[in-house]
Design a protein around this motif. Structure first.
Motif, PDB file in Angstrom:
ATOM      1  N   LEU A 126      -6.284 -26.391 -13.319  1.00  0.00           N
ATOM      2  CA  LEU A 126      -6.205 -25.766 -11.989  1.00  0.00           C
ATOM      3  C   LEU A 126      -6.282 -26.759 -10.839  1.00  0.00           C
ATOM      4  N   SER A 127      -6.546 -28.037 -11.155  1.00  0.00           N
ATOM      5  CA  SER A 127      -6.646 -29.022 -10.080  1.00  0.00           C
ATOM      6  C   SER A 127      -5.877 -30.282 -10.442  1.00  0.00           C
ATOM      7  N   LEU A 128      -5.266 -30.876  -9.425  1.00  0.00           N
ATOM      8  CA  LEU A 128      -4.488 -32.106  -9.571  1.00  0.00           C
ATOM      9  C   LEU A 128      -5.072 -33.152  -8.643  1.00  0.00           C
ATOM     10  N   GLY A 129      -5.338 -34.344  -9.168  1.00  0.00           N
ATOM     11  CA  GLY A 129      -5.817 -35.453  -8.349  1.00  0.00           C
ATOM     12  C   GLY A 129      -4.744 -36.518  -8.235  1.00  0.00           C
ATOM     13  N   LEU A 130      -4.422 -36.892  -7.009  1.00  0.00           N
ATOM     14  CA  LEU A 130      -3.404 -37.916  -6.744  1.00  0.00           C
ATOM     15  C   LEU A 130      -4.084 -39.121  -6.116  1.00  0.00           C
ATOM     16  N   ILE A 131      -4.017 -40.252  -6.785  1.00  0.00           N
ATOM     17  CA  ILE A 131      -4.602 -41.483  -6.279  1.00  0.00           C
ATOM     18  C   ILE A 131      -3.467 -42.329  -5.722  1.00  0.00           C
ATOM     19  N   GLY A 132      -3.320 -42.305  -4.421  1.00  0.00           N
ATOM     20  CA  GLY A 132      -2.170 -42.904  -3.758  1.00  0.00           C
ATOM     21  C   GLY A 132      -1.317 -41.797  -3.172  1.00  0.00           C
ATOM     22  N   ALA A 133      -0.996 -41.903  -1.880  1.00  0.00           N
ATOM     23  CA  ALA A 133      -0.305 -40.807  -1.183  1.00  0.00           C
ATOM     24  C   ALA A 133       1.061 -41.219  -0.659  1.00  0.00           C
ATOM     25  N   GLY A 134       1.693 -42.171  -1.337  1.00  0.00           N
ATOM     26  CA  GLY A 134       3.028 -42.600  -0.932  1.00  0.00           C
ATOM     27  C   GLY A 134       4.108 -41.673  -1.443  1.00  0.00           C
ATOM     28  N   ASN A 135       5.342 -42.169  -1.448  1.00  0.00           N
ATOM     29  CA  ASN A 135       6.479 -41.331  -1.847  1.00  0.00           C
ATOM     30  C   ASN A 135       6.354 -40.820  -3.271  1.00  0.00           C
ATOM     31  N   GLN A 136       5.754 -41.619  -4.170  1.00  0.00           N
ATOM     32  CA  GLN A 136       5.641 -41.183  -5.556  1.00  0.00           C
ATOM     33  C   GLN A 136       4.713 -39.985  -5.685  1.00  0.00           C
ATOM     34  N   ALA A 137       3.735 -39.872  -4.796  1.00  0.00           N
ATOM     35  CA  ALA A 137       2.854 -38.700  -4.834  1.00  0.00           C
ATOM     36  C   ALA A 137       3.649 -37.424  -4.595  1.00  0.00           C
ATOM     37  N   ASP A 138       4.670 -37.505  -3.765  1.00  0.00           N
ATOM     38  CA  ASP A 138       5.494 -36.324  -3.478  1.00  0.00           C
ATOM     39  C   ASP A 138       6.150 -35.788  -4.742  1.00  0.00           C
ATOM     40  N   THR A 139       6.825 -36.663  -5.481  1.00  0.00           N
ATOM     41  CA  THR A 139       7.545 -36.176  -6.663  1.00  0.00           C
ATOM     42  C   THR A 139       6.591 -35.856  -7.810  1.00  0.00           C
ATOM     43  N   GLN A 140       5.426 -36.489  -7.845  1.00  0.00           N
ATOM     44  CA  GLN A 140       4.421 -36.076  -8.829  1.00  0.00           C
ATOM     45  C   GLN A 140       4.020 -34.620  -8.603  1.00  0.00           C
ATOM     46  N   ALA A 162      -2.018 -42.173   5.569  1.00  0.00           N
ATOM     47  CA  ALA A 162      -1.087 -41.813   4.495  1.00  0.00           C
ATOM     48  C   ALA A 162      -1.498 -40.510   3.843  1.00  0.00           C
ATOM     49  N   ALA A 163      -2.787 -40.332   3.601  1.00  0.00           N
ATOM     50  CA  ALA A 163      -3.271 -39.089   2.998  1.00  0.00           C
ATOM     51  C   ALA A 163      -3.028 -37.903   3.924  1.00  0.00           C
ATOM     52  N   THR A 164      -3.237 -38.113   5.207  1.00  0.00           N
ATOM     53  CA  THR A 164      -3.016 -37.034   6.181  1.00  0.00           C
ATOM     54  C   THR A 164      -1.551 -36.652   6.247  1.00  0.00           C
ATOM     55  N   LYS A 165      -0.670 -37.624   6.231  1.00  0.00           N
ATOM     56  CA  LYS A 165       0.774 -37.332   6.265  1.00  0.00           C
ATOM     57  C   LYS A 165       1.204 -36.590   5.005  1.00  0.00           C
ATOM     58  N   PHE A 166       0.617 -36.954   3.858  1.00  0.00           N
ATOM     59  CA  PHE A 166       0.930 -36.233   2.623  1.00  0.00           C
ATOM     60  C   PHE A 166       0.514 -34.771   2.755  1.00  0.00           C
ATOM     61  N   ARG A 167      -0.680 -34.533   3.245  1.00  0.00           N
ATOM     62  CA  ARG A 167      -1.153 -33.149   3.421  1.00  0.00           C
ATOM     63  C   ARG A 167      -0.236 -32.386   4.359  1.00  0.00           C
ATOM     64  N   GLU A 168       0.275 -33.035   5.394  1.00  0.00           N
ATOM     65  CA  GLU A 168       1.179 -32.378   6.328  1.00  0.00           C
ATOM     66  C   GLU A 168       2.519 -32.058   5.674  1.00  0.00           C
ATOM     67  N   ARG A 169       2.993 -32.954   4.800  1.00  0.00           N
ATOM     68  CA  ARG A 169       4.274 -32.706   4.119  1.00  0.00           C
ATOM     69  C   ARG A 169       4.187 -31.517   3.177  1.00  0.00           C
ATOM     70  N   PHE A 170       3.001 -31.248   2.664  1.00  0.00           N
ATOM     71  CA  PHE A 170       2.812 -30.149   1.715  1.00  0.00           C
ATOM     72  C   PHE A 170       1.827 -29.127   2.282  1.00  0.00           C
ATOM     73  N   ALA A 171       2.063 -28.775   3.532  1.00  0.00           N
ATOM     74  CA  ALA A 171       1.136 -27.899   4.260  1.00  0.00           C
ATOM     75  C   ALA A 171       0.991 -26.529   3.614  1.00  0.00           C
ATOM     76  N   GLY A 172       1.971 -26.083   2.843  1.00  0.00           N
ATOM     77  CA  GLY A 172       1.887 -24.773   2.208  1.00  0.00           C
ATOM     78  C   GLY A 172       1.129 -24.773   0.900  1.00  0.00           C
TER      79      GLY A 172
END
Length: 320
Positions: A126-140, A162-172
């Motif tokens: 039920l939970s996913l941890g992403l270490i690193g919030a660059g472009n590869q985090a998006d496709t993961q 970078a972490a904040t921008k990732f959260r914004e890209r996946f705001a839903g």
């Protein structure tokens, strides 16, 4: 016979994650059953970065990817990872297409990890941890969402921006910025860094955690502390690449891990030759180095879609 040129924008419009997952899983199975071939990737290391040459053949297709990793490129307004794929007719050798491989690399890497999670993570993860919030985090994340419905997505990056921008890209999605230790306490953990010093500690993991070790893809790179691998069921994409340039390379070179401790390859799991997770509390690790068979399998469906949709630019490579 025309050669098709496909830019990064062309590839971005043509590639989809469901098609990538299907192509990549098929490629792993074909490799495990001897229907695909791939010599080890060749490295060219320079002062400011490195290049990798990655040839492969899958049923009906052959080609090579030339890809770089230059971490200082972000200061120059360039991607740190760029790739070009030459996609050829296996019967004649004619270059059917020359296409950008940057987006393909990101998609197929995310797909391989999600496929590994499908076979190795607990079904009720039920939970996913992403270490690193660059472009590869998006496709993961995009790839994993094809198989899992997460209640929480924990992201950690040394750069809060970078972490904040990732959260914004996946705001839903239920994305939460956390500490490194908290992100590593998720059901599925993906490490996506260029680290040469291990940082993921065994005590941060709960029973049943699955880890996708993505960042270590060249000699000297390492993300997981040795006792993590010692306690884990380890699956690799390719034994040679993993032991020479993947997460295992440093531990094997120093005698702290043995090739005999590898449980199997992802292709053995996708082909049904070996089972995936068998107990709820096991720690599992997928060591992903990135295989050329993944790239060429994706290039095949992108080329076929491009022809059907009239995408790209055609020219006669031999006569023009």
């Amino acid at each position: 016979m025309p050669t098709l040129i496909l830019t990064r924008q062309d590839v971005s419009r043509l590639i989809t994650m469901p098609e990538t997952l299907k192509a990549v899983e098929r490629a792993f199975t074909d490799y495990a059953t001897g229907q695909a071939s791939m010599p080890p990737k060749a490295y060219l290391t320079l002062e400011k970065g490195d290049f990798r040459a990655m040839p492969a053949a899958v049923p009906g297709a052959a080609g090579v990817k030339w890809i770089n990793v230059h971490m200082g490129n972000t200061d120059k307004g360039l991607p740190s990872i760029m790739g070009i794929i030459i996609y050829s007719d296996p019967d004649t050798g004619y270059p059917l297409a020359i296409m950008d491989g940057t987006e393909i690399t990101a998609y197929r890497t995310g797909a391989a990890a999600a496929i590994a999670s499908k076979h190795l993570a607990r079904k009720e993860a039920l939970s996913l941890g992403l270490i690193g919030a660059g472009n590869q985090a998006d496709t993961q994340l995009i790839a994993h969402l094809e198989y899992f419905r997460f209640e929480e997505i924990r992201v950690y990056d040394r750069s809060t921006e970078a972490a904040t921008k990732f959260r914004e890209r996946f705001a839903g999605n239920p994305v939460r910025i956390t500490s490194l230790a908290e992100a590593c306490g998720a059901d599925i953990v993906c490490t996506l860094t260029p680290s040469r010093a291990p940082f993921l500690k065994r005590q941060w993991l709960k029973p049943g955690t699955h880890i996708n070790a993505i960042g270590a893809d060249a000699p000297g790179k390492q993300e997981l502390e040795p006792d993590v691998l010692e306690a884990a069921t380890v699956v690799v994409d390719d034994i040679y690449q993993s032991t020479h340039a993947g997460e295992l390379n440093v531990l094997i070179s120093t005698g702290l891990f043995s090739e005999k401790q590898i449980y199997g390859t992802l292709g053995e799991l996708t082909s049904g030759r070996k089972p995936g997770r068998t107990t709820d509390d096991a720690i599992t690790v997928f060591d992903s180095t990135g295989l050329a068979i993944q790239d060429i399998a994706c290039a095949r469906f992108i080329y076929e879609k491009a022809l059907a949709q009239g995408a790209g630019h055609q020219f006669d490579f031999i006569r023009e």
